[in-house]
Design a protein around this motif. Structure first.
Motif, short mmCIF file in Angstrom:
data_model
loop_
_atom_site.label_atom_id
_atom_site.label_comp_id
_atom_site.label_asym_id
_atom_site.label_seq_id
_atom_site.Cartn_x
_atom_site.Cartn_y
_atom_site.Cartn_z
N UNK A 255 7.60 -9.54 -7.45
CA UNK A 255 7.47 -10.38 -6.25
C UNK A 255 8.82 -10.62 -5.59
N UNK A 256 9.86 -10.78 -6.39
CA UNK A 256 11.19 -10.98 -5.80
C UNK A 256 11.68 -9.70 -5.13
N UNK A 257 11.36 -8.55 -5.72
CA UNK A 257 11.72 -7.28 -5.10
C UNK A 257 11.00 -7.06 -3.78
N UNK A 258 9.71 -7.41 -3.74
CA UNK A 258 8.95 -7.29 -2.49
C UNK A 258 9.52 -8.21 -1.43
N UNK A 259 9.83 -9.44 -1.81
CA UNK A 259 10.40 -10.42 -0.87
C UNK A 259 11.73 -9.90 -0.31
N UNK A 260 12.61 -9.45 -1.19
CA UNK A 260 13.92 -8.93 -0.75
C UNK A 260 13.76 -7.71 0.16
N UNK A 261 12.85 -6.82 -0.22
CA UNK A 261 12.59 -5.60 0.54
C UNK A 261 12.14 -5.93 1.97
N UNK A 262 11.28 -6.93 2.12
CA UNK A 262 10.71 -7.24 3.44
C UNK A 262 11.57 -8.19 4.25
N UNK B 209 0.82 -1.22 0.00
CA UNK B 209 0.00 0.00 0.00
C UNK B 209 0.85 1.27 0.00
N UNK B 210 2.12 1.16 0.32
CA UNK B 210 3.03 2.31 0.29
C UNK B 210 3.50 2.51 -1.14
N UNK B 211 2.61 3.01 -1.96
CA UNK B 211 2.84 3.14 -3.41
C UNK B 211 4.10 3.95 -3.71
N UNK B 212 4.33 5.02 -2.96
CA UNK B 212 5.47 5.89 -3.26
C UNK B 212 6.82 5.22 -3.00
N UNK C 185 9.36 2.35 -6.14
CA UNK C 185 10.61 2.43 -6.90
C UNK C 185 11.82 1.85 -6.16
N UNK C 186 11.74 1.71 -4.84
CA UNK C 186 12.87 1.15 -4.09
C UNK C 186 12.91 -0.36 -4.18
N UNK C 187 11.80 -1.01 -4.55
CA UNK C 187 11.82 -2.48 -4.63
C UNK C 187 11.28 -3.05 -5.94
N UNK C 188 10.77 -2.20 -6.83
CA UNK C 188 10.38 -2.64 -8.18
C UNK C 188 11.27 -1.87 -9.15
N UNK C 189 12.25 -2.55 -9.73
CA UNK C 189 13.25 -1.85 -10.55
C UNK C 189 12.66 -1.17 -11.78
N UNK C 190 11.54 -1.67 -12.30
CA UNK C 190 10.94 -1.07 -13.49
C UNK C 190 10.20 0.23 -13.20
N UNK C 191 9.84 0.47 -11.95
CA UNK C 191 9.14 1.72 -11.60
C UNK C 191 10.17 2.78 -11.26
N UNK C 192 10.15 3.83 -12.04
CA UNK C 192 11.12 4.92 -11.88
C UNK C 192 10.62 5.97 -10.87
#
Length: 146
Positions: free
Chosen positions: A137-144, A24-27, A30-37
């Motif tokens: 999903x891998x970015x979310x997993x790594x982030x958390x 839910x922290x949309x902003x 970009x820190x965990x989804x590399x495609x979102x700038x």
């Protein structure tokens, strides 16, 4: 107009409420989804959950910009969204579905469907959307789990 879909499930070592807060922290995406700038929250619902956001993302043919509208199920089992306005995309529907699998472990399924006018062969489009879903999903997993 081509439409591409992909889905992937991963288990994350984090409680469901922590995973829900992260998605839910949309902003912060970009820190965990590399495609979102860039991701800018435009509106929130009264309960503070995201309602709409402006996203700038890397795409196979350059940079794309779009606005998403979010929905939140009453049981806090995830978050879904749909495209309001896009530059390259004509449609986008996505969903995170969360399922607790222990007191501090959550199963996350990410499903994404994108429609567009990009003149790319089907096998390239399929590789791109599967890569995007895996990266997310891998970015979310790594982030958390760090």
């Amino acid at each position: 107009m081509p439409t591409d879909e992909a889905s992937q499930t991963v288990e994350i070592d984090a409680p469901t409420d922590v995973v829900l807060a992260a998605i839910r922290d949309v902003e912060s995406q970009p820190t965990w989804i590399s495609e979102i700038l860039r991701a800018e929250l435009l509106e929130e619902y009264e309960d503070g959950t995201p309602a709409t956001a402006h996203i700038v993302a890397a795409a196979p043919v350059g940079t794309d910009e779009y606005v998403l509208e979010y929905e939140h199920p009453d049981d806090d089992s995830g978050m879904s969204w749909s495209l309001v306005k896009g530059r390259l995309q004509t449609g986008q529907d996505g969903r995170y579905t969360l399922r607790p699998v222990g007191p501090a472990r959550t199963e996350v399924t990410f499903s994404l469907r994108i429609s567009h006018h990009l003149p790319l062969p089907g096998f390239v489009r399929q590789r791109v959307i599967k890569g995007l879903v895996a990266s997310t999903v891998n970015g979310l997993k790594s982030h958390l789990e760090r």
